[in-house]
Design a protein around this motif. Structure first.
Motif, PDB file in Angstrom:
ATOM      1  N   GLU A  91       0.830  -1.201   0.000  1.00  0.00           N
ATOM      2  CA  GLU A  91       0.000   0.000   0.000  1.00  0.00           C
ATOM      3  C   GLU A  91       0.870   1.259   0.000  1.00  0.00           C
ATOM      4  O   GLU A  91       0.598   2.213  -0.747  1.00  0.00           O
ATOM      5  N   HIS A  95       0.990   4.153  -2.995  1.00  0.00           N
ATOM      6  CA  HIS A  95       0.665   5.565  -2.832  1.00  0.00           C
ATOM      7  C   HIS A  95       1.910   6.451  -2.701  1.00  0.00           C
ATOM      8  O   HIS A  95       1.862   7.630  -3.052  1.00  0.00           O
ATOM      9  N   THR A 193      -8.773  -3.490  -4.403  1.00  0.00           N
ATOM     10  CA  THR A 193      -7.483  -2.985  -4.855  1.00  0.00           C
ATOM     11  C   THR A 193      -6.695  -2.407  -3.680  1.00  0.00           C
ATOM     12  O   THR A 193      -7.223  -2.232  -2.578  1.00  0.00           O
ATOM     13  N   ASP A 195      -5.774   0.598  -3.337  1.00  0.00           N
ATOM     14  CA  ASP A 195      -6.276   1.920  -2.971  1.00  0.00           C
ATOM     15  C   ASP A 195      -7.740   1.884  -2.543  1.00  0.00           C
ATOM     16  O   ASP A 195      -8.419   2.913  -2.529  1.00  0.00           O
TER      17      ASP A 195
END
Length: 258
Positions: A91, A95, A193, A195
């Motif tokens: 993650e 990001h 997913t 995000d």
């Protein structure tokens, strides 16, 4: 050079020289003969008649220099790099994130002789799409000391294991378990997913053990262009029934066996 000759050719190499066919550009192709001049040896080692001369000016006053002075004895050296792994979740790699790492290191005091252990925060800006093995270097952030150049601190990026995905280059791999009936007749697959979006992926093909469903643009960001992403590759674990009734076997046989 003499040490290297001794290590490779032994005492005979020093006395008799290196065989010419192995000498190449090495000038030590003739034997070593001691010149029997201890004063010359002293000068070669210390760089002069007086090894302490560099600590004094011409008028005899003391010159404050680091130990060893400008001629190289005790010259500044840098400690080997300190290498540490930095584990980051998928993650955070998707990001991008900021990691703050506290280190404790020895810092020289103003007197230049004593030192103190002090904490320092190192900040790492993890960019979207960074890959395993990315190296982040903080130059000269190691322990300080007299006549020592602090070591570089190097963090090597590692990926934490993920519960759903495995990363391969810029792609994400997902393994879905489906029953045999859906593998043959089709289904819709739900995948969350990195995000937080829920993908509803239709599977209309017959799924065999080697089948792979490719979902373009749902992988990891590309490091050179985070707006672009790799693909999501879905593989399947087909769950076969543990038993079938005679009636169901007859139905399947009529439907599947030519």
């Amino acid at each position: 050079m003499k040490k290297g000759i001794y290590d490779k050719f032994g005492e005979e190499g020093l006395k008799g020289g290196i065989p010419l066919e192995l000498a190449s550009d090495n000038p030590w192709s003739v034997g070593y003969v001691f010149h029997n001049n201890p004063e010359r040896t002293f000068k070669e080692f210390f760089g002069g008649d007086n090894p302490f001369a560099e600590f004094f000016a011409e008028d005899g006053s003391e010159v404050l220099l680091p130990f060893g002075g400008p001629r190289g004895r005790g010259a500044l050296r840098q400690d080997p790099p300190i290498v540490r792994d930095l584990y980051v979740s998928l993650e955070d790699l998707f990001h991008g994130c900021t990691k703050k790492i506290k280190i404790s290191r020895r810092v020289m005091n103003e007197d230049g002789q004593t030192s103190t252990i002090r904490d320092k925060i190192l900040t790492i800006d993890v960019q979207p799409g960074w890959k395993r093995g990315t190296r982040i270097t903080f130059e000269k952030e190691g322990d300080q000391g007299p006549n020592v150049i602090p070591a570089d601190i190097i963090f090597v990026l590692q990926e934490k294991l993920h519960s759903r995905f495995k990363r391969v280059d810029n792609n994400l791999i997902y393994v879905a378990s489906i029953p045999l009936g859906k593998a043959l007749t089709g289904c819709t697959l739900d995948v969350w997913t990195l995000d937080g979006r829920l993908l509803n992926i239709p599977i209309n093909d017959i799924v065999d053990p080697r089948y792979c469903k490719v979902v373009p643009g749902e992988g990891m960001p590309l490091p050179q262009d985070p707006e672009q992403k790799g693909d999501l590759l879905i593989y399947f674990n087909i769950c076969f029934p543990k038993s079938l009734s005679p009636e169901l076997k007859t139905v399947l046989k009529n439907a599947l066996v030519p």
